[in-house]
Motif scaffolding. Structure first.
Motif, PDB file in Angstrom:
ATOM      1  N   THR A 278       6.357   4.930   7.190  1.00  0.00           N
ATOM      2  CA  THR A 278       5.826   5.792   6.125  1.00  0.00           C
ATOM      3  C   THR A 278       5.926   7.268   6.502  1.00  0.00           C
ATOM      4  OG1 THR A 278       3.578   5.692   7.013  1.00  0.00           O
ATOM      5  CG2 THR A 278       4.219   3.986   5.426  1.00  0.00           C
ATOM      6  N   SER A 279       6.805   7.603   7.432  1.00  0.00           N
ATOM      7  CA  SER A 279       6.833   8.970   7.971  1.00  0.00           C
ATOM      8  C   SER A 279       7.185  10.016   6.919  1.00  0.00           C
ATOM      9  CB  SER A 279       7.838   9.050   9.121  1.00  0.00           C
ATOM     10  OG  SER A 279       9.144   8.690   8.662  1.00  0.00           O
ATOM     11  N   ALA A 280       7.978   9.631   5.899  1.00  0.00           N
ATOM     12  CA  ALA A 280       8.432  10.617   4.917  1.00  0.00           C
ATOM     13  C   ALA A 280       7.729  10.468   3.571  1.00  0.00           C
ATOM     14  CB  ALA A 280       9.951  10.487   4.729  1.00  0.00           C
ATOM     15  N   LEU A 281       6.594   9.765   3.533  1.00  0.00           N
ATOM     16  CA  LEU A 281       5.941   9.472   2.260  1.00  0.00           C
ATOM     17  C   LEU A 281       4.673  10.303   2.074  1.00  0.00           C
ATOM     18  CD1 LEU A 281       6.216   5.571   2.298  1.00  0.00           C
ATOM     19  CD2 LEU A 281       7.841   7.236   1.376  1.00  0.00           C
ATOM     20  N   ASP A 282       4.333  10.531   0.814  1.00  0.00           N
ATOM     21  CA  ASP A 282       3.075  11.193   0.518  1.00  0.00           C
ATOM     22  C   ASP A 282       1.934  10.191   0.706  1.00  0.00           C
ATOM     23  OD1 ASP A 282       2.443   9.807  -2.152  1.00  0.00           O
ATOM     24  OD2 ASP A 282       4.452  10.619  -2.521  1.00  0.00           O
ATOM     25  N   LEU A 283       0.692  10.696   0.696  1.00  0.00           N
ATOM     26  CA  LEU A 283      -0.457   9.849   1.012  1.00  0.00           C
ATOM     27  C   LEU A 283      -0.629   8.712   0.019  1.00  0.00           C
ATOM     28  CD1 LEU A 283      -3.066  12.543   2.126  1.00  0.00           C
ATOM     29  CD2 LEU A 283      -1.708  11.001   3.558  1.00  0.00           C
ATOM     30  N   GLN A 284      -0.373   8.966  -1.283  1.00  0.00           N
ATOM     31  CA  GLN A 284      -0.543   7.929  -2.295  1.00  0.00           C
ATOM     32  C   GLN A 284       0.466   6.803  -2.100  1.00  0.00           C
ATOM     33  OE1 GLN A 284      -0.302   9.352  -6.323  1.00  0.00           O
ATOM     34  NE2 GLN A 284      -0.751   7.357  -7.236  1.00  0.00           N
ATOM     35  N   THR A 285       1.729   7.196  -1.877  1.00  0.00           N
ATOM     36  CA  THR A 285       2.770   6.188  -1.652  1.00  0.00           C
ATOM     37  C   THR A 285       2.522   5.464  -0.338  1.00  0.00           C
ATOM     38  OG1 THR A 285       4.345   7.597  -2.837  1.00  0.00           O
ATOM     39  CG2 THR A 285       5.257   5.798  -1.528  1.00  0.00           C
ATOM     40  N   GLU A 286       2.066   6.200   0.673  1.00  0.00           N
ATOM     41  CA  GLU A 286       1.781   5.584   1.969  1.00  0.00           C
ATOM     42  C   GLU A 286       0.710   4.508   1.832  1.00  0.00           C
ATOM     43  OE1 GLU A 286      -0.519   6.622   6.064  1.00  0.00           O
ATOM     44  OE2 GLU A 286       0.626   8.253   5.141  1.00  0.00           O
ATOM     45  N   ASP A 287      -0.312   4.797   1.050  1.00  0.00           N
ATOM     46  CA  ASP A 287      -1.388   3.807   0.872  1.00  0.00           C
ATOM     47  C   ASP A 287      -0.849   2.550   0.203  1.00  0.00           C
ATOM     48  OD1 ASP A 287      -4.338   3.195   0.924  1.00  0.00           O
ATOM     49  OD2 ASP A 287      -3.953   3.011  -1.235  1.00  0.00           O
ATOM     50  N   ARG A 288       0.071   2.745  -0.744  1.00  0.00           N
ATOM     51  CA  ARG A 288       0.674   1.587  -1.422  1.00  0.00           C
ATOM     52  C   ARG A 288       1.516   0.774  -0.441  1.00  0.00           C
ATOM     53  NH1 ARG A 288       4.537   2.040  -6.813  1.00  0.00           N
ATOM     54  NH2 ARG A 288       4.613  -0.204  -7.281  1.00  0.00           N
ATOM     55  N   ILE A 289       2.307   1.475   0.388  1.00  0.00           N
ATOM     56  CA  ILE A 289       3.137   0.793   1.377  1.00  0.00           C
ATOM     57  C   ILE A 289       2.271   0.078   2.401  1.00  0.00           C
ATOM     58  CG2 ILE A 289       4.821   1.143   3.239  1.00  0.00           C
ATOM     59  CD1 ILE A 289       6.095   1.437   0.563  1.00  0.00           C
ATOM     60  N   ARG A 290       1.138   0.706   2.766  1.00  0.00           N
ATOM     61  CA  ARG A 290       0.251   0.099   3.771  1.00  0.00           C
ATOM     62  C   ARG A 290      -0.281  -1.246   3.291  1.00  0.00           C
ATOM     63  NH1 ARG A 290      -5.246   0.665   4.504  1.00  0.00           N
ATOM     64  NH2 ARG A 290      -5.280   2.315   2.921  1.00  0.00           N
ATOM     65  N   GLN A 291      -0.603  -1.341   2.012  1.00  0.00           N
ATOM     66  CA  GLN A 291      -1.092  -2.617   1.482  1.00  0.00           C
ATOM     67  C   GLN A 291       0.004  -3.684   1.516  1.00  0.00           C
ATOM     68  OE1 GLN A 291      -4.271  -2.924   0.985  1.00  0.00           O
ATOM     69  NE2 GLN A 291      -4.532  -0.725   1.372  1.00  0.00           N
ATOM     70  N   ILE A 292       1.222  -3.242   1.261  1.00  0.00           N
ATOM     71  CA  ILE A 292       2.354  -4.189   1.326  1.00  0.00           C
ATOM     72  C   ILE A 292       2.561  -4.670   2.757  1.00  0.00           C
ATOM     73  CG2 ILE A 292       4.837  -4.464   0.923  1.00  0.00           C
ATOM     74  CD1 ILE A 292       4.609  -2.229  -1.180  1.00  0.00           C
TER      75      ILE A 292
END
Length: 610
Positions: free
Chosen positions: A543-557
């Motif tokens: 998630t190094s290049a993602l914004d916080l909202q997208t990062e949170d979505r990726i984290r759940q995945i």
């Protein structure tokens, strides 16, 4: 520049190109030539047909000039002054102008038809050989360890894989058929010349040592110049590929002029090497043409005296002269063959160098790489030392365990060796000391391809191919059904985004996936991991290049993806460290365990216990 300076530079250039070269590489041996014959084995029958057709065409072309002799001696002069020989008998048969004309017509039709067949079979053999060679070469190069590709630039590798094969292919299409035809023509012509006049033929043969001398002077020099040209051409390909690949960086820094100067310098070196090679070839051709001219003059002078002395008929002399006029350029081409073959031999040497390089241990048939039936996912480092230079270790005495189903995070400053740790697990490199095991088996004993099939990798440096979204997801499991691809995309929460494209899963993602956003590319990479369903998962800054909202979505995945898998997670993001059961930190090359997954890097960290 003054005329004097220009002359001085010309003299200096001439001295330079004629200087005896140092040995640039190991000369090709007979065993090397036998090695390259293996690629002709599957198509040997086509090669034999091409060779037979070439022999027949050469023989037919050799007979053609004899018609002049028969026309003059047997038809126009009406006599056959030759003794009872094969040519005399042929002259008796062809004593009629009508018969001679019909014979020439039949010979022309035969030669034309056979020449068409020769061109077809030669093309089949040439393309089949190039296909076999390049396919085997690509397969061999892809077996090289990852360390080779990490140490070489893509453009340089591409030049070695394509340019050298093209040179060999060109040789097969141009020079090799020509030299075989010329060799046969020379052999057939010499037989006829001996029959026409033995003494005059010996005069012609006396010039052959001059051709050999020219070759002895120029062959090594041209070989060295060609090798230098090939290397500098590969450097040009390397620099161009680098500029095009990094065009975003070039544009953002307004560095176009700087890159042009860089490429221009490399290109100038290649141009200079090419000029040197061209001039050497031109000089060798100049001396061969001079030798050919001397041979023609000598043949005409001796032949004319033979006719005046009554030792030859006019028909014999005219036929001999025609043979010499066609024979001399053929001999010139024949003896030029070792020189013009130098580019091909240089390419063959460079290709042989690649074939001599060993692939990864355990990938070649019969090397005994182990491929266990199942994987638990127990990864153990025991006293591992590794450095790209042995005197400067990046990893020092690393000892830790990642247990089956456990998520282990690895943190540390940039450049401290986190990605090196991953490359060691993937066997991109082998440790200098210590052991790395998977389920108690040393990685060095495992088939590296089998090992990588057990690992799913989601990296910050993800790569998407210039093809459809469906094919990019399926890349981790080529035999997956479309329904399985959709299922993986749903788990990665990218399905809805894909369906918004007009072509859906058939959308072309562009070069390296540029038609997708960073978050979409990350989720396509995660969909690959879901589809592969490997027991080991490596997450390298996902998630190094993602914004916080997208990062949170990726984290759940990722929370779903890591379940039941041995996971190595590299990240600086505190939110992602919450996924970890344990957190390791690398400091000064040594791996230590933090006290808690959510506590970050603890100053009182302790060495990891096995």
């Amino acid at each position: 520049m003054s005329i004097t300076d220009y002359c001085r530079r010309t003299v200096a250039f001439t001295r330079d190109i004629m200087r005896q070269p140092a040995k640039v590489d190991r000369d090709l041996q007979f065993s090397d030539l036998v090695f390259f014959l293996r690629f002709a084995r599957p198509i040997w029958s086509v090669g034999v047909l091409a060779l037979v057709a070439t022999a027949l065409v050469s023989a037919a072309k050799t007979v053609l000039p004899l018609s002049i002799k028969f026309l003059i001696d047997n038809i126009l002069l009406g006599e056959t002054p030759l003794p009872d020989t094969l040519l005399a008998e042929a002259g008796g048969i062809l004593s009629s102008l009508n018969i001679l004309t019909v014979a020439l017509l039949a010979l022309g039709l035969f030669t034309g038809g056979m020449d068409l067949a020769r061109n077809y079979w030669t093309a089949r053999f040439r393309e089949g050989y190039a296909f076999n060679l390049q396919t085997t070469l690509v397969e061999h190069v892809l077996s090289f360890p990852l360390s080779y590709f990490k140490s070489q630039q893509t453009g340089y590798i591409m030049s070695r894989l394509s340019d050298d094969v093209q040179i060999l292919q060109y040789t097969f299409s141009q020079y090799l058929p020509q030299i075989i035809a010329n060799a046969l023509y020379v052999a057939f012509t010499l037989v006829i010349l001996f029959i026409l006049n033995l003494r005059l033929t010996l005069v012609v043969i006396a010039f052959i040592p001059l051709y050999l001398l020219v070759n002895a002077v120029f062959i090594r020099r041209i070989r060295a110049a060609t090798h230098q040209e090939r290397e500098r051409q590969a450097y040009v390909s390397r620099d161009l590929q680098e500029v095009i690949s990094g065009i975003d960086t070039v544009k953002s820094h307004a560095a176009e002029d700087r890159e042009v100067r860089k490429v221009s310098g490399t290109l100038r070196n290649m141009v200079n090497a090419r000029i040197r090679n061209t001039m050497l070839s031109a000089l060798s051709e100049y001396f061969r043409i001079g030798t050919m001219s001397l041979m023609l003059i000598a043949a005409f002078w001796f032949g004319g005296n033979e006719v005046l002395a009554g030792g030859m008929t006019v028909g014999d002399f005219v036929a001999f002269a025609v043979y010499i006029v066609t024979f001399a350029p053929t001999v010139n081409t024949f003896f030029a063959f070792p020189v013009v073959m130098q580019p091909a031999l240089t390419s063959a040497g460079r290709l042989r160098e690649l074939f001599r390089m060993s692939g990864e241990a355990g990938t070649a048939p019969g090397t005994g790489g182990i491929a266990p039936a199942d994987v638990q996912g127990l990864i153990e480092f025991s006293g591992v030392w590794f450095g790209y230079a042995e005197s400067d270790p990046v990893i020092r005495d690393a000892t830790f365990v990642a247990r089956p189903g456990e998520t282990v995070a690895v943190v540390g400053r940039t450049g401290v060796g986190k990605t090196t740790l991953i490359n060691l697990i993937l066997r991109a490199f082998m440790p200098q000391r210590g052991t790395i095991t998977l389920d108690k088996r040393d990685l060095s004993s495992l088939d590296p391809r089998w090992l990588r099939r057990q690992v799913s990798l989601v990296s910050q440096d993800l790569f998407l191919f210039h093809t459809t979204i469906e094919e990019n997801i399926r890349y981790s499991k080529p035999d997956a059904t479309f329904e399985e691809v959709i299922g993986a995309a749903r788990k990665a929460q990218i399905h809805e985004d894909i369906m918004q494209f007009s072509e859906g899963y058939g959308t072309i993602v562009g070069d390296r996936g540029t038609q997708l956003s960073v978050g979409q590319r990350q989720r396509v990479a995660i969909a690959r991991a879901f589809l592969k369903d490997a027991p080991i998962l490596i997450l390298d800054e996902p998630t190094s290049a993602l914004d916080l909202q997208t990062e949170d979505r990726i984290r759940q995945i990722l929370r779903v993806l890591t379940r039941g898998r041995t996971t190595i997670l590299i990240s600086h993001r505190p939110s992602l460290l919450e996924l970890a059961d344990r957190v390791l930190t690398i400091e000064g090359g040594r791996v230590r365990e933090c006290r808690g997954a959510a506590d970050g890097i603890d100053p009182g960290s302790r060495p990891v216990a096995p």
